[in-house]
Design a protein around this motif. Structure first.
Motif, PDB file in Angstrom:
ATOM      1  N   LEU A  17       0.802  -1.222  -0.003  1.00 25.47           N
ATOM      2  CA  LEU A  17      -0.009   0.053  -0.043  1.00 25.47           C
ATOM      3  C   LEU A  17       0.715   1.347  -0.116  1.00 25.47           C
ATOM      4  O   LEU A  17       0.237   2.297  -0.328  1.00 25.47           O
ATOM      5  CB  LEU A  17      -0.992   0.119   1.206  1.00 25.47           C
ATOM      6  N   LYS A  20       0.777   3.157  -3.136  1.00 27.17           N
ATOM      7  CA  LYS A  20      -0.353   4.018  -3.505  1.00 27.17           C
ATOM      8  C   LYS A  20      -0.336   5.231  -2.374  1.00 27.17           C
ATOM      9  O   LYS A  20      -1.302   5.960  -2.302  1.00 27.17           O
ATOM     10  CB  LYS A  20      -1.526   3.304  -3.244  1.00 27.17           C
ATOM     11  N   ASN A  21       0.673   5.378  -1.723  1.00 26.79           N
ATOM     12  CA  ASN A  21       0.824   6.554  -0.781  1.00 26.79           C
ATOM     13  C   ASN A  21      -0.049   6.315   0.389  1.00 26.79           C
ATOM     14  O   ASN A  21      -0.764   7.175   0.920  1.00 26.79           O
ATOM     15  CB  ASN A  21       0.531   7.916  -1.287  1.00 26.79           C
ATOM     16  N   GLN A  22      -0.508   5.028   0.616  1.00 22.71           N
ATOM     17  CA  GLN A  22      -1.257   4.892   1.930  1.00 22.71           C
ATOM     18  C   GLN A  22      -0.507   4.034   3.112  1.00 22.71           C
ATOM     19  O   GLN A  22       0.379   3.064   2.730  1.00 22.71           O
ATOM     20  CB  GLN A  22      -2.323   3.643   1.676  1.00 22.71           C
ATOM     21  N   TYR A  23      -0.682   4.583   4.420  1.00 19.72           N
ATOM     22  CA  TYR A  23       0.146   4.063   5.428  1.00 19.72           C
ATOM     23  C   TYR A  23      -0.891   3.368   6.596  1.00 19.72           C
ATOM     24  O   TYR A  23      -2.049   3.858   6.836  1.00 19.72           O
ATOM     25  CB  TYR A  23       0.715   5.233   6.067  1.00 19.72           C
ATOM     26  N   SER A  50      -7.657  10.471   3.230  1.00 20.08           N
ATOM     27  CA  SER A  50      -8.992   9.862   3.885  1.00 20.08           C
ATOM     28  C   SER A  50      -8.343   8.827   4.870  1.00 20.08           C
ATOM     29  O   SER A  50      -7.217   8.490   4.968  1.00 20.08           O
ATOM     30  CB  SER A  50      -9.552   8.790   2.592  1.00 20.08           C
ATOM     31  N   THR A  79      -4.906   7.315   3.731  1.00 22.14           N
ATOM     32  CA  THR A  79      -4.164   7.823   2.366  1.00 22.14           C
ATOM     33  C   THR A  79      -3.864   9.404   2.496  1.00 22.14           C
ATOM     34  O   THR A  79      -4.555  10.226   2.801  1.00 22.14           O
ATOM     35  CB  THR A  79      -5.235   7.822   1.253  1.00 22.14           C
ATOM     36  N   SER A  81      -1.936  12.929   0.686  1.00 20.60           N
ATOM     37  CA  SER A  81      -1.757  13.571  -0.671  1.00 20.60           C
ATOM     38  C   SER A  81      -0.637  13.525  -1.269  1.00 20.60           C
ATOM     39  O   SER A  81       0.434  13.033  -0.722  1.00 20.60           O
ATOM     40  CB  SER A  81      -2.001  15.106  -0.141  1.00 20.60           C
ATOM     41  N   TRP A  82      -0.846  13.496  -2.619  1.00 21.95           N
ATOM     42  CA  TRP A  82       0.278  12.845  -3.417  1.00 21.95           C
ATOM     43  C   TRP A  82       1.743  13.889  -3.314  1.00 21.95           C
ATOM     44  O   TRP A  82       1.538  15.070  -3.072  1.00 21.95           O
ATOM     45  CB  TRP A  82       0.116  13.030  -5.076  1.00 21.95           C
TER      46      TRP A  82
END
Length: 92
Positions: A17, A20-23, A50, A79, A81-82
């Protein structure tokens, strides 16, 4: 103020993950999504898009031949921000 974030989670899925820049974090069982979001934004100076939470199912552990219940855990997948990153997840 109580500890909202207990620790980061490093599993096979959580590492995937990161692309996808999700931690993924283990959080306090009573923490709400807005509390998690505001804590992460203030602690790490990032923009949280989110927060998804889930409570892991109860499991039993074997201790000296007895089945003892493990405490329930709550996890949050956040999630960002980019372009935002959290430092302790970065490889050195």
């Amino acid at each position: 103020m109580r500890d909202i974030i207990r620790r980061p989670v490093f599993t096979e899925k959580s590492v995937q993950l990161l692309e996808k820049n999700q931690y993924t974090f283990e959080v306090d069982s009573k923490a709400t999504k807005p509390e998690i979001k505001s804590f992460l934004e203030s602690a790490f100076q990032v923009k949280v898009l989110s927060v998804n939470t889930h409570i892991l199912p109860k499991k039993r552990a074997s201790l000296l031949g007895r089945a003892v219940p493990r405490p329930r855990q709550k996890r949050a997948i956040v999630t960002l921000s980019w372009g935002d990153r959290i430092a302790f997840f970065l490889e050195s």
